[in-house]
Write an enzyme that holds these catalytic residues in place. Structure first.
Site, mmCIF file in Angstrom:
data_model
loop_
_atom_site.group_PDB
_atom_site.id
_atom_site.type_symbol
_atom_site.label_atom_id
_atom_site.label_comp_id
_atom_site.label_asym_id
_atom_site.label_seq_id
_atom_site.Cartn_x
_atom_site.Cartn_y
_atom_site.Cartn_z
ATOM 1 C CB CYS A 1 36.770 34.552 21.281
ATOM 2 S SG CYS A 1 35.039 34.431 20.731
ATOM 3 C CD GLU B 1 35.511 34.861 14.617
ATOM 4 O OE1 GLU B 1 34.804 35.904 14.691
ATOM 5 O OE2 GLU B 1 36.492 34.663 15.336
#
Length: 144
Positions: free
Chosen positions: A77, A49
């Site tokens: 996360c 990401e």
């Protein structure tokens, strides 16, 4: 999500945890695609990401990714969810939920915290079975 899955498979083939991410522009164009690269780069922040967000911002010439969509094979996360919020991503789409570390609704809900100045829309479970299978197979192979 299929492009993110391709990135996940490529990352797994390099010995990385197979997570892939894609950033789409407001018009649906692919701005960036990446897979995890922590092992090869020795960089703890080299999650798929973060790498995709960095490349998308570079391509757009600005850090604000307003109107963009982040598609990722595994629920982000806390670091990645925070990066998406700070980048002003409009939508986060993820495949497999992460009950142990997910920060888009599973364990934490960083992206919808009302104390923050930006809250992306979240769409969960897109191709969840396929996304989970890539991870499950990777870790099953590692245990043998």
């Amino acid at each position: 999500m299929r492009l993110a899955l391709e990135q996940a498979v490529l990352a797994g083939g390099r010995g990385e945890v197979p997570v892939g991410a894609v950033v789409l522009g407001p018009g649906g164009e692919v701005l960036a695609a990446a897979g995890n690269d922590r092992e090869a780069s020795a960089d703890p922040t080299a999650h798929a990401e973060v790498l995709a967000l960095r490349e998308a911002a570079r391509r757009r010439g600005e850090w604000r990714l307003t109107g963009c969509t982040l598609a990722v094979t595994l629920e982000p996360c806390t670091m990645c969810a925070g990066a998406a919020v700070l980048a002003r991503v409009g939508t986060i789409v993820f495949g497999a939920a992460d009950e142990k570390a997910g920060a888009a609704g599973s364990l934490w809900d960083v992206v919808r915290d009302r104390r923050l100045n930006h809250r992306p829309e979240v769409i969960a479970g897109v191709l969840a079975g396929d996304c989970a299978a890539v991870l499950r197979d990777f870790f099953a192979d590692r245990r043998q």
